[in-house]
Design a protein around this motif. Structure first.
Motif, PDB file in Angstrom:
ATOM      1  N   GLY A 658       0.790  -1.224   0.000  1.00  8.22           N
ATOM      2  CA  GLY A 658       0.000   0.000   0.000  1.00  8.22           C
ATOM      3  C   GLY A 658       0.818   1.268   0.000  1.00  8.22           C
ATOM      4  O   GLY A 658       0.267   2.356   0.176  1.00  8.22           O
ATOM      5  N   GLN A 659       2.147   1.146  -0.181  1.00  2.00           N
ATOM      6  CA  GLN A 659       2.994   2.327  -0.212  1.00  2.00           C
ATOM      7  C   GLN A 659       2.815   3.075  -1.529  1.00  2.00           C
ATOM      8  O   GLN A 659       2.596   2.462  -2.581  1.00  2.00           O
ATOM      9  N   PRO A 660       2.906   4.415  -1.490  1.00  3.38           N
ATOM     10  CA  PRO A 660       2.700   5.176  -2.722  1.00  3.38           C
ATOM     11  C   PRO A 660       3.831   4.969  -3.722  1.00  3.38           C
ATOM     12  O   PRO A 660       5.009   4.995  -3.356  1.00  3.38           O
ATOM     13  N   VAL A 661       3.451   4.757  -4.959  1.00  4.87           N
ATOM     14  CA  VAL A 661       4.428   4.620  -6.043  1.00  4.87           C
ATOM     15  C   VAL A 661       4.004   5.542  -7.183  1.00  4.87           C
ATOM     16  O   VAL A 661       2.826   5.863  -7.349  1.00  4.87           O
ATOM     17  N   ALA A 662       4.978   5.962  -7.981  1.00  6.01           N
ATOM     18  CA  ALA A 662       4.714   6.893  -9.081  1.00  6.01           C
ATOM     19  C   ALA A 662       4.540   6.135 -10.385  1.00  6.01           C
ATOM     20  O   ALA A 662       5.277   5.191 -10.684  1.00  6.01           O
ATOM     21  N   GLN A 663       3.548   6.538 -11.160  1.00  8.52           N
ATOM     22  CA  GLN A 663       3.333   5.989 -12.493  1.00  8.52           C
ATOM     23  C   GLN A 663       3.300   7.144 -13.482  1.00  8.52           C
ATOM     24  O   GLN A 663       2.532   8.097 -13.313  1.00  8.52           O
TER      25      GLN A 663
END
Length: 832
Positions: A658-663
């Motif tokens: 659930g950690q934020p990742v960039a797309q």
């Protein structure tokens, strides 16, 4: 003369010392350098970051920001240092103390000032000051970070003090106090609190007129009223830097209700009002019965997130269902439960509790006070409760919402409880003044005291002991708690048992707090009885009352602003630490693109705006065209619309932790582009629905009203190499170069806002049209050109000039008035 002067001023200095000590002790962690972990202020940090950085880097006032909602004015957040000279008065009256010591001190000082004007006895003044400042609502505001609101609440008594002083014949001093107090209140700029203050002032003026009419004192009334009107104008003018531009801005926001859409029933309902949509505005409406929180803090269950200990019914029920006690104890330590079961469907941070003793004294005032001023205070009390009940008293409040001037610009009706919170304290102090002034016989006072005790104490007994018979302890959150418990405890039957246990905890809280309120009422009644029967001297009885009021309120307040609310500043800074997704995105050398963070609540969270130019954000006054875009397109994940907003990156939670990742979004349209075609829409509805299937990179939809601006029959063209490139990024100006062998339509990924944005092609001003419902479009001649978009809101600059000049004049006049008052007082004493 010197001794007389010292004798007169020393009690006031002592009171100031008491207020400083009490505020500092209550907020003692500030002495260790700690600060309040204010959730709303963290949002503010995100809202203003880009604007502050721009000002520090350039020295130019930031008037626009792209860090929220793809672009909006910074008028309501930050536009650099204020030109209003009352900023120095604001610092002076709070002694430049740290937050929240400054707000508590200011509230006590202003109520003390009003009590002095009303000529209350010394310890009654102190009691009123403490009671007003430590009302639980005020403390909750400080905890969550509603700073401007709390400042304006604190200043309300000072405004009343100036008006009352003027009507008493102290024309110059009273008018000067009114002008400066009102000016600082307006400077702090919480418009809803300013509105409530105006309601109070109108009630006071109406009562003063009736009193003057009866006493044949109309000439003096009109003379005072003229001076007060002048004082009011002088108070308003310095705030023109905010008021003029806010008035203009409001017409384009949700609060101005200028949406042209009628796509569904909700949009049709909006046309009834020139303000907010009524259901949205009436969120957080207090319940009529819930108003008993004034008397018993736990009447409606306190807050929506509270810890329960091992002595709770929920704990016992979990253990009885077989959960290991140690595990349950750990769970209870970590979990916060929704004990609140009042009328506010979205919950609350805590009750409005003015104190059991103040409620008791308020009832006593109804039996004792005969002054004409009692009636305007009662009128304000009733108005405050009616407004606070919002949708729970719809037959009155719906009418007011649609017909009372400007009222439909505000939301959260429960805020109107600031009015009775103030009047309860004033009338409660007035009751004590009647007890102490010797105008009543002791037998008469004892009789009224008994009646007030029976009424107030009787209510507490009926509510507290009979609560389980009369009240339903189920809350709006119980359905979600049932699902939560069902997943945790293995089935709906066990979950129902736990929800019933939660209801028992609510009932227990009501009984406990009722007993507590009854004890404090008995202490206050006992102290007054002891004074009236000569068992205590007035000073001793008054000190007992002051101490009891302080203990009563502070004990409750600690639940909302306690030592746990203060953290090291480094803890707050850690909340501003970028995630790995943020760091990854910031490596992009492109100076201007936008992100959408769906790992959080994108349109209720301004923290992503601290690091990026954001499609989302947080603001109670979003532009209407953008709110429409959110409702009808962005919330439906229309990628063509997100592309036209130059949404180059999405931040999403990863599937594992659930950690934020960039797309990265490779299809973002960029900062500006030429289109091949225009779809002409006959109205806003068609314009919006066309976006459902429009290729925004290739075509643009435009309302036909702009057809004459572009030229009837205009058809855009572009060659294969046509382009528009951003060459300079700024908050107040954007510069581009364009190249196209044909006359074309340039679409800019900038939010349309006609109140100040101008376009220039090679230095010559040209028209901006609204494109794709929310963006800017410019007709660009064939060839190569320099294009500049400048934000030049003339209203803002006019307001700045008015504010700078008028605030200086006001300060000079106020200082002169107070010098005149001092000289006049010394003349009357024969010292000069």
């Amino acid at each position: 003369m010197k001794q007389n002067w010292l004798k007169a001023i020393l009690p006031h200095l002592a009171a100031i010392g008491i207020f400083l000590l009490l505020a500092t002790v209550y907020c003692s962690p500030v002495l260790e350098g700690k600060v309040v972990n204010q959730s709303d202020m963290m949002n503010v940090k995100g809202m203003v970051k880009e604007a502050k950085d721009f000002y520090e880097a350039t020295g130019e006032r930031p008037l626009w920001s792209n860090s929220m909602f793809s672009g909006m004015p910074t008028y309501v957040t930050y536009n650099g240092p204020s030109v209003n000279k009352l900023v120095y008065v604001n610092k002076l009256i709070t002694l430049n103390l740290p937050t929240p010591v400054n707000m508590l001190f200011l509230a006590m000082a202003c109520m003390y000032l009003l009590a002095c004007v009303l000529d209350f006895k010394y310890w009654i003044r102190v009691l009123g000051a403490v009671a007003f400042a430590f009302c639980s609502y005020n403390v909750i505001l400080m905890d969550v970070g509603h700073i401007t609101k709390m400042y304006d609440i604190a200043l309300m008594p000072a405004v009343l003090a100036g008006i009352i002083l003027t009507y008493r014949g102290r024309l110059i001093g009273g008018a000067a106090l009114t002008a400066v107090a009102t000016g600082v209140l307006i400077y702090n700029n919480h418009l809803q609190m300013i509105y409530y203050t105006l309601i109070m002032v109108l009630c006071l003026v109406a009562a003063a007129f009736v009193h003057a009419l009866r006493e044949k004192g109309l000439p003096q009334f009109f003379k005072a009223s003229v001076l007060l009107a002048i004082a009011g104008v002088l108070a308003v003018l310095p705030a023109m830097d905010n008021l003029l531009i806010t008035r203009e801005y409001t017409d384009y926001t949700m609060r101005g209700s200028k949406s042209e859409l009628t796509l569904d029933k909700k949009d049709v309902d909006l046309k009834k009002s020139t303000g907010l949509e009524i259901d949205y505005a009436f969120e957080w409406s207090y319940g009529p019965m819930e108003s008993f929180t004034f008397l018993i803090p736990g009447f409606a269950g306190n807050s929506s997130a509270q810890k329960l200990g091992t002595g709770s019914h929920v704990y016992e029920q979990m253990v009885s269902l077989g959960a290991p006690p140690a595990q349950v104890e750990q769970f209870m330590e970590q979990m916060k439960f929704p004990l609140y079961y009042g009328a506010q469907e979205r919950g609350t941070s805590g009750p409005v509790y003015v104190g059991a003793i103040i409620c008791f004294l308020f009832v006593l005032s109804l039996l004792l006070v005969t002054s004409w001023q009692k009636w305007w205070l009662l009128a304000i009390t009733i108005i405050g409760f009616i407004l606070a009940w919002g949708k729970n008293l719809a037959f009155i409040n719906d009418f007011l919402f649609y017909h009372l001037p400007l009222y439909n610009k505000f939301r959260a009706p429960a805020q109107a409880l600031v009015l009775p919170s103030l009047t309860f304290v004033i009338l409660g102090c007035w009751a004590l003044q009647e007890v102490a002034n010797g105008k009543h016989t002791k037998d008469a006072l004892l009789k009224k005291l008994k009646q007030a005790f029976l009424i107030t104490g009787g209510l507490v007994v009926i509510i507290g002991i009979g609560g389980s018979l009369f009240f339903n302890f189920s809350g709006h959150s119980d359905a979600s708690m049932l699902n939560y418990f069902a997943q945790m405890m293995g089935g709906e039957e066990n979950a129902k048992l736990l929800v019933r246990a939660l209801e028992k905890d609510r009932s227990s809280l009501l009984l406990k707090d009722s007993i507590r309120s009854l004890i404090f009422i008995a202490i206050a009644g006992g102290a007054i009885w002891a004074y009236l029967t000569d068992k205590l001297k007035w000073q001793t009885a008054a000190l007992v009352l002051v101490a009891a009021v302080a203990i009563d309120l502070i004990q409750v307040d600690r639940n909302y602003l306690g030592k746990d609310s203060f953290v090291d500043e480094s803890v707050l800074e850690s909340q501003l630490t970028p995630t790995q997704a943020d760091l990854q995105i910031k490596q992009d050398p492109d100076p201007y693109y936008r992100i959408l963070n769906v790992a959080t609540s994108p349109f209720d969270d301004a923290m992503p705006s601290y690091f990026h130019k954001n499609v989302g954000g947080y603001s109670p006054a979003k532009l209407w065209i953008y709110q429409d875009l959110i409702t009808h397109q962005i919330s439906k994940n229309n990628m063509q619309v997100l592309n036209m907003l130059n949404t180059k990156y999405f931040i999403v939670p990863d599937q594992k932790g659930g950690q934020p990742v960039a797309q990265r979004n490779p299809d973002a349209n960029g900062n500006a582009w030429f289109v091949n075609d225009i779809v002409w829409a006959p109205d806003a509805n068609t314009e919006m629905t066309t976006l459902d299937h429009l290729n925004t990179k290739d075509s643009a939809v435009i309302d036909k009203r702009f057809e004459s601006v572009l030229g009837n029959g205009f058809k855009p063209g572009k060659d294969s190499a046509a382009n528009i490139k951003l060459t300079k990024y700024g908050l107040n100006a954007l510069e581009y170069t364009s190249s196209n062998s044909r006359e074309g339509l340039g679409v800019f990924s900038e939010i349309y806002y006609p109140a100040g944005w101008n376009a220039y092609i090679d230095g010559k001003k040209t028209d901006i049209v609204r494109v794709d419902y929310a963006l800017r479009g410019v007709k660009i001649p064939a060839g190569q050109h320099q294009i500049t978009l400048k934000f030049e809101p003339t209203t803002f600059f006019k307001g700045q000039k008015i504010s700078a000049i008028s605030s200086s004049i006001l300060l000079i006049l106020v200082i002169a008035a107070f010098i005149w008052e001092i000289i006049a007082a010394r003349k009357n004493q024969g010292t000069i």
